[in-house]
Design a protein around this motif. Structure first.
Motif, short mmCIF file in Angstrom:
data_model
loop_
_atom_site.label_atom_id
_atom_site.label_comp_id
_atom_site.label_asym_id
_atom_site.label_seq_id
_atom_site.Cartn_x
_atom_site.Cartn_y
_atom_site.Cartn_z
N ILE A 114 0.85 -1.19 0.00
CA ILE A 114 0.00 0.00 0.00
C ILE A 114 0.88 1.23 0.00
N ARG A 115 0.58 2.18 -0.92
CA ARG A 115 1.48 3.33 -1.03
C ARG A 115 1.07 4.46 -0.11
N SER A 116 -0.23 4.64 0.05
CA SER A 116 -0.68 5.77 0.88
C SER A 116 -0.46 5.45 2.36
N VAL A 117 0.32 6.31 3.01
CA VAL A 117 0.67 6.07 4.41
C VAL A 117 -0.58 6.09 5.29
N ARG A 118 -1.49 7.05 5.00
CA ARG A 118 -2.67 7.18 5.84
C ARG A 118 -3.57 5.94 5.70
N MET A 119 -3.73 5.50 4.47
CA MET A 119 -4.56 4.31 4.21
C MET A 119 -3.98 3.10 4.95
N LYS A 120 -2.67 3.00 4.92
CA LYS A 120 -2.02 1.88 5.59
C LYS A 120 -2.29 1.93 7.08
N ARG A 121 -2.20 3.13 7.64
CA ARG A 121 -2.38 3.27 9.09
C ARG A 121 -3.81 2.93 9.50
N ILE A 122 -4.78 3.45 8.75
CA ILE A 122 -6.18 3.14 9.07
C ILE A 122 -6.41 1.64 8.99
N ASN A 123 -5.87 1.04 7.93
CA ASN A 123 -6.01 -0.41 7.75
C ASN A 123 -5.47 -1.18 8.94
N GLN A 124 -4.27 -0.79 9.36
CA GLN A 124 -3.65 -1.51 10.48
C GLN A 124 -4.48 -1.37 11.74
N THR A 125 -4.94 -0.15 12.02
CA THR A 125 -5.74 0.07 13.23
C THR A 125 -6.97 -0.84 13.24
N LEU A 126 -7.65 -0.94 12.10
CA LEU A 126 -8.84 -1.78 12.04
C LEU A 126 -8.48 -3.26 12.15
N LEU A 127 -7.38 -3.65 11.54
CA LEU A 127 -7.01 -5.07 11.54
C LEU A 127 -6.57 -5.55 12.92
N TYR A 128 -5.98 -4.65 13.72
CA TYR A 128 -5.54 -5.07 15.06
C TYR A 128 -6.73 -5.24 16.01
N LEU A 129 -7.82 -4.54 15.70
CA LEU A 129 -8.94 -4.44 16.65
C LEU A 129 -9.46 -5.78 17.18
N PRO A 130 -9.73 -6.79 16.32
CA PRO A 130 -10.31 -8.03 16.86
C PRO A 130 -9.45 -8.70 17.92
N HIS A 131 -8.14 -8.45 17.88
CA HIS A 131 -7.25 -9.07 18.85
C HIS A 131 -7.56 -8.63 20.28
N PHE A 132 -8.18 -7.44 20.42
CA PHE A 132 -8.43 -6.90 21.75
C PHE A 132 -9.78 -7.31 22.31
N LEU A 133 -10.57 -8.01 21.52
CA LEU A 133 -11.88 -8.46 22.02
C LEU A 133 -11.71 -9.80 22.70
N SER A 134 -12.43 -9.99 23.79
CA SER A 134 -12.33 -11.27 24.49
C SER A 134 -13.07 -12.34 23.70
N TRP A 135 -12.75 -13.61 23.97
CA TRP A 135 -13.41 -14.69 23.24
C TRP A 135 -14.89 -14.76 23.53
N VAL A 136 -15.28 -14.35 24.72
CA VAL A 136 -16.72 -14.30 25.03
C VAL A 136 -17.42 -13.36 24.06
N ILE A 137 -16.84 -12.18 23.90
CA ILE A 137 -17.44 -11.18 23.02
C ILE A 137 -17.42 -11.67 21.58
N ILE A 138 -16.30 -12.26 21.17
CA ILE A 138 -16.21 -12.77 19.80
C ILE A 138 -17.24 -13.87 19.58
N GLY A 139 -17.39 -14.75 20.59
CA GLY A 139 -18.42 -15.79 20.50
C GLY A 139 -19.80 -15.19 20.34
N ALA A 140 -20.09 -14.17 21.13
CA ALA A 140 -21.40 -13.52 21.05
C ALA A 140 -21.62 -12.88 19.69
N ILE A 141 -20.58 -12.22 19.19
CA ILE A 141 -20.68 -11.59 17.86
C ILE A 141 -20.92 -12.67 16.80
#
Lengths: 314, 299
Positions: A114-141
Motif C-alpha cells: 500500500i502506497r498511501s501512508v494514511r490508508m495503511k495506518r487506518i487499515n492496520q488500526t482496524l485489523l488489530y482491533l479483533p485481537h483486543f476483544l475477548s473470546w466471550v465477546i467474539i463468540g457472542a458476535i
C-alpha cells in the motif's frame, strides 16, 4: 588437589558465597516476592501432578490417597472420549496453524504494497482491533452474525435466494467457522512482527531487483519473502509446539450442544472430567499427558531449528 | 517498509496501476471485515425490537432507541460484575508489575550469584505446567475458591513479561550508570527507585497494559474458580453466562433484565463489554505494537 578444591568451595576470587549474599542482600530480598509466587503457584502444581499416579479421594486428601502407578493412564487411554479429544486437539491446532499462520504473512505482503501512508495506518488500526476483544465477546458476535434463524449473514444469503447455512450448528460448518474466526481474530495482530522484519530489509536489494527488471510480484517473491524467512521459520517453530495446546476460552465460547463432534478437545475434557465431574486423578493424568507431549514437541522443534541453522528457542 | 515505498516512487507514476487498485480493494475489504461485525452489533443494540425480530437491521439502527442500554445499566448484577472486573484488573496489574520488577531487576544484574539458576526456575514455567487440576486443587486447599484472590494471585507472575522486562532493563540501562551511582553511595533500592524505574517508564506502561487487557478479557479461571458466589463473577464470565451459553436455550441469566427480543439486549451487552477496550484502544495501540516487537527481540 587441595588447592583446587579450595578454589571450588570459595569461588575464583577467594570470597565465599556468604560474601556475595551480603553484598547483594537487597537484590535477594527483592527476589523473595517473585520466588514466593512462582514456587507456590507454578512449581507446587507441577509436583501436584502426582495426583495422576494416585487414586485421589477428597476425603483422604493429597498425601493419604493410594498410589496406583500408571493405572489411571491406562484407564483414560481406554476411554472413547480420549481418542476423540486427542484427534480433535491435533486436528484443530494443525488446521489453525496452516490458516492462522499463513494469513498474517500474506496480509503483511499486501500491507507493504500500500502506497498511501494514511490508508495503511487506518487499515492496520482496524485489523488489530479483533485481537483486543475477548473470546466471550467474539463468540457472542459470531452467534449474532452467523446464527441460523437470525444471523445477518444468513439473512443476506436468503435475500439473494440461497438457503440458510448452519454455520455454527452442524459439525463441518462449525469447524470452518471456528478456523475462520481464528484467522479474523489474529491475522492483523500477526502482521506486526512481519512488517517490522520487512522494514529491516536492505533497500538496495529492491533497487537491484528493479534494475534487473523485476515487477511487483517478482520483488515480493525474490526479495521480500526471503528477507523475512528467518522470522517466518522462528515463528513457525514456536507455533509447532502448540499443536497439543489450544485455547479453552476460544473453544468454549464458540461451542454449542449441536456440535459435539469437534469441540471435545483435551482441555475441554480436562475441565469436564475434573472440575465438573470431580474425577481429579483422571483429569490430572490427561492434563499431564498433554503437558508432556507438548513439552516434547517444543524440544523437538527446538532441536530441528538448531539443526537447520536457526537460533533455537531455549 | 518506508524504503520500498520511496523506491517505487522513483519510477515515473503511471496514471492507473491495476496492481495498486487490486491491492487497495483487497485491503479495504479485509479491514471492513474487521469493522462491519461491530457496526452491525452496534446498530442492533440501538434498534427497536420489532425491526431486529423482522431481521431488518443491517448497519444502521432502525427505530433508534437506547432502551436496551437503559436495561443493561439498570441491572444491578451487570454493574456489579463491571465493578468486580475493574477491581480485579487494577489489583492484578499492580501486583503483576510489582512481581515482574522484583524479578527482572535483580536478575538483570550480571554480578548476582545464582542468577542462571533462578532465571531457569522462572522460565521453565513458560514451557511446562502442572495442569488445570493440580492448580484447581491448590486454589481449593488454600481456601481461595469463590474469592477474588483466585483471579488475582495465581496468574500474577508472567514469565513472558518477566523476560521482556529483564531484557529491557539490561539493554536500555548502561551498567556504568549504575556503577557511578553505587560509587556515590546508592544502594540497590536507591538505584532501582531513582534510576531504573524512571528510565523504564515506557516498558512499564507496555507491560501494565499486557497485564490489564489480559486480565480484563479472560474468563477461563473465573469459570473454574467462581462457582457459588454469583456476585463475584467478573464481567466476561457474566457475559458468558448471559449471551454465549444462553444462545442455545434463549434463557437469560438470572437477572432482572426482561426484553421481548433477547438479541437486542445481547447486542447491547456486547457493546457494553467492548466499550472500555474501544475507549483505550487508540491510546494503547502504539504501546502494544512496541511490546510485541520487544517480545520478538531475543537476547
Amino acid at each position: 588437589m587441595k588447592f583446587v578444591s579450595a578454589l571450588k568451595s570459595k569461588d575464583v576470587d577467594g570470597k565465599g558465597l556468604w560474601y556475595y549474599f551480603k553484598r547483594d542482600r537487597d537484590l535477594y530480598l527483592l527476589l523473595l516476592i517473585p520466588i514466593f509466587f512462582v514456587v507456590l503457584f507454578k512449581i507446587v502444581p507441577m509436583f501436584g501432578a502426582v495426583v495422576a499416579f494416585k487414586d485421589y479421594k477428597i476425603a483422604k486428601g493429597f498425601w493419604d490417597s493410594d498410589w496406583v502407578g500408571f493405572q489411571v493412564f491406562l484407564d483414560i487411554f481406554a476411554k472413547r472420549d480420549f481418542g476423540r479429544a486427542v484427534r480433535n486437539t491435533v486436528m484443530l491446532n494443525t488446521l489453525d496453524l496452516l490458516l492462522s499462520f499463513t494469513a498474517p504473512i500474506v496480509l503483511s505482503l499486501l500491507l507493504n504494497e500500500i502506497r498511501s501512508v494514511r490508508m495503511k495506518r487506518i487499515n492496520q488500526t482496524l485489523l488489530y482491533l479483533p485481537h483486543f476483544l475477548s473470546w466471550v465477546i467474539i463468540g457472542a458476535i459470531a452467534y449474532q452474525l452467523l446464527g441460523l434463524g437470525n444471523g445477518v449473514i444468513n439473512n443476506l444469503v436468503e435475500s439473494f435466494g440461497g438457503t440458510r447455512i448452519p454455520f455454527l450448528q452442524s459439525d463441518n460448518h462449525w469447524l470452518l467457522s471456528y478456523l475462520l474466526i481464528g484467522v479474523w481474530q489474529s491475522m492483523g495482530w500477526g502482521t506486526i512482527i512481519y512488517l517490522a522484519s520487512i522494514s529491516s530489509i536492505n533497500p538496495e536489494l529492491y533497487e537491484a531487483a528493479i534494475v534487473d527488471g523485476a515487477g511487483r510480484l517478482r520483488k515480493m517473491w525474490n526479495v521480500t519473502l526471503p528477507g523475512i524467512r528467518v522470522t517466518i521459520v522462528t515463528l513457525l517453530i514456536m507455533n509447532l509446539g502448540k499443536v497439543m495446546g489450544g485455547s479453552f476460552e476460544r473453544i468454549y465460547a464458540l461451542a454449542n450442544k449441536a456440535t459435539t463432534e469437534y469441540t471435545t478437545t483435551i482441555e475441554v475434557l480436562v475441565y469436564r472430567w475434573g472440575i465438573e465431574a470431580g474425577h481429579f486423578s483422571r483429569a490430572t493424568a490427561l492434563g499431564l499427558f498433554q503437558a508432556v507431549i507438548g513439552l516434547g514437541l517444543v524440544l523437538l522443534a527446538d532441536y530441528i531449528a538448531k539443526k537447520l541453522g536457526e537460533d533455537g528457542l531455549l | 517498509m518506508k524504503a520500498s515505498t520511496n523506491l517505487i516512487r522513483v519510477k515515473p507514476k503511471k496514471p492507473f496501476d491495476l496492481w495498486d487498485a487490486l491491492i487497495n480493494m483487497l485491503m479495504i475489504v479485509t479491514a471492513l471485515a474487521c469493522l462491519l461485525p461491530l457496526l452491525h452489533i452496534l446498530a442492533k443494540s440501538l434498534s427497536k425490537d420489532v425491526y431486529v425480530l423482522a431481521n431488518k437491521v443491517m448497519l444502521w439502527p432502525m427505530g433508534f432507541t437506547f432502551e436496551a442500554y437503559g436495561k443493561v445499566l439498570g441491572d444491578a448484577s451487570i454493574l456489579r460484575s463491571l465493578y468486580v472486573s475493574v477491581v480485579v484488573t487494577v489489583l492484578f496489574t499492580i501486583l503483576g508489575m510489582l512481581i515482574t520488577i522484583c524479578a527482572a531487576y535483580p536478575l538483570s544484574r550480571k554480578q548476582l550469584r545464582g542468577r542462571a539458576f533462578l532465571s531457569f526456575i522462572f522460565l521453565i514455567t513458560l514451557y511446562f505446567s502442572g495442569g488445570i487440576i493440580p492448580e484447581y486443587l491448590l486454589i481449593n486447599s488454600l481456601g481461595l475458591l469463590d474469592t477474588l484472590w483466585a483471579l488475582i494471585l495465581p496468574q500474577a507472575f508472567s514469565a513472558f513479561n518477566f523476560l521482556i522486562m529483564r531484557s529491557s532493563i539490561s539493554s536500555s540501562i548502561p551498567v556504568s550508570l549504575e556503577e557511578s551511582a553505587r560509587i556515590d553511595g546508592a544502594g540497590h533500592f536507591r538505584v532501582l527507585w531513582s534510576i531504573v524505574l524512571p528510565l523504564s517508564k515506557p516498558i512499564i506502561a507496555t507491560l501494565s497494559l499486557f497485564y490489564a487487557v489480559g486480565r480484563w478479557n479472560a474468563y477461563q479461571d473465573a469459570l473454574f474458580y467462581i462457582k457459588q458466589r454469583i456476585d463475584l463473577r467478573p464481567l466476561q464470565l457474566k457475559m458468558y453466562y448471559m449471551i454465549v451459553e444462553a444462545s442455545e436455550s434463549f434463557q437469560l441469566e438470572a437477572t432482572q433484565v426482561q426484553l421481548t427480543n433477547p438479541d437486542v439486549l445481547k447486542a447491547a451487552c456486547v457493546i457494553f463489554a467492548t466499550v472500555p477496550i474501544i475507549c483505550v484502544y487508540p491510546f494503547i495501540q502504539k504501546y502494544f505494537v512496541n511490546g510485541v516487537m520487544l517480545g520478538a527481540v531475543k537476547e
